[in-house]
Design a protein around this motif. Sequence first.
Motif, mmCIF file in Angstrom:
data_model
loop_
_atom_site.group_PDB
_atom_site.id
_atom_site.type_symbol
_atom_site.label_atom_id
_atom_site.label_comp_id
_atom_site.label_asym_id
_atom_site.label_seq_id
_atom_site.Cartn_x
_atom_site.Cartn_y
_atom_site.Cartn_z
ATOM 1 N N GLU A 152 53.751 -20.049 -74.945
ATOM 2 C CA GLU A 152 55.111 -20.424 -74.561
ATOM 3 C C GLU A 152 55.588 -21.588 -75.421
ATOM 4 O OE1 GLU A 152 56.041 -20.510 -70.308
ATOM 5 O OE2 GLU A 152 53.966 -19.889 -69.961
ATOM 6 N N SER A 175 58.791 -24.091 -76.217
ATOM 7 C CA SER A 175 60.031 -24.647 -75.692
ATOM 8 C C SER A 175 60.742 -25.423 -76.791
ATOM 9 C CB SER A 175 59.740 -25.572 -74.506
ATOM 10 O OG SER A 175 60.923 -26.170 -74.035
ATOM 11 N N LYS A 207 63.528 -17.266 -73.533
ATOM 12 C CA LYS A 207 63.681 -18.084 -72.330
ATOM 13 C C LYS A 207 65.129 -18.479 -72.114
ATOM 14 C CE LYS A 207 61.697 -22.304 -70.293
ATOM 15 N NZ LYS A 207 60.801 -23.447 -70.590
ATOM 16 N N GLY A 257 65.013 -21.115 -67.152
ATOM 17 C CA GLY A 257 63.572 -20.957 -67.243
ATOM 18 C C GLY A 257 63.042 -19.544 -67.147
ATOM 19 N N GLU A 258 63.912 -18.574 -66.833
ATOM 20 C CA GLU A 258 63.440 -17.201 -66.734
ATOM 21 C C GLU A 258 63.268 -16.593 -68.119
ATOM 22 O OE1 GLU A 258 67.966 -16.784 -66.351
ATOM 23 O OE2 GLU A 258 66.392 -18.310 -66.302
ATOM 24 N N TYR A 259 62.378 -15.618 -68.224
ATOM 25 C CA TYR A 259 62.115 -14.952 -69.498
ATOM 26 C C TYR A 259 62.689 -13.535 -69.506
ATOM 27 C CZ TYR A 259 58.985 -18.599 -71.190
ATOM 28 O OH TYR A 259 58.470 -19.792 -71.641
ATOM 29 N N LYS A 287 58.414 -16.751 -75.562
ATOM 30 C CA LYS A 287 57.052 -16.477 -75.098
ATOM 31 C C LYS A 287 56.515 -15.287 -75.869
ATOM 32 C CE LYS A 287 56.254 -14.622 -70.986
ATOM 33 N NZ LYS A 287 56.065 -14.514 -69.525
#
Length: 207
Positions: A48, A50, A81, A85-87, A117
């Motif tokens: 992951e 960010s 993302k 915060g959802e993928y 991700k």
Amino acid sequence: LWSVKASSDRGGTAKNIIDGDKSSYWHSYFAAEGAAITERDNPPYDIELSFGGEETLSGIIIYQRADSSNGRILSSDIYAKGETGEYYPVMKDVSFASTPGEQALSFGVNIKASGLKITVTSGISGYGTLGELYVIAGAEGNKTVSLSDAFNAAEENKSVKIATETLSIGFSGESWGNNTPDKATIRPSGRQRHRTNSPFPSPSIWG
């Protein structure tokens, strides 16, 4: 600044994916006594990344582990993302060559995301490793789609992997620490593409 974590990590090596050093790498967890493996995590493994904010991107570039083929990624799924915060899936069942050097993957569209991700579903010898990960900035002429539409749009455009021999990377920054988008540009066949006045030149990569 960017940050990265992995669901399986041996000795905190996930940070090596974005350190700018192609000789370092992330490795999935295992334990050994001498030459005997006593414990290991099996795939899938999630990496992951960010961005620390929303970015516009159109693909990724990876470098496989350089010193050995063990653990090099064979197949993976790519997710983007959202701001909360959802993928969202972008590409599934992506195959990579088990060779060192640059491997570029275009989504065929631009997306706005706060992170990525990569789910490693298969690696050589049942491990996972990765040398470096770069992100290709949004490309002029690409359609920009929502994350909920990204998977179908990418399927329609059918991603194109750029042959490694057609790419060279030109660096303009002194340090990778800021992860700013002007650190490098892609030069197909060695020809520098013109920069635009946009803060995210196209095509550009940063990592």
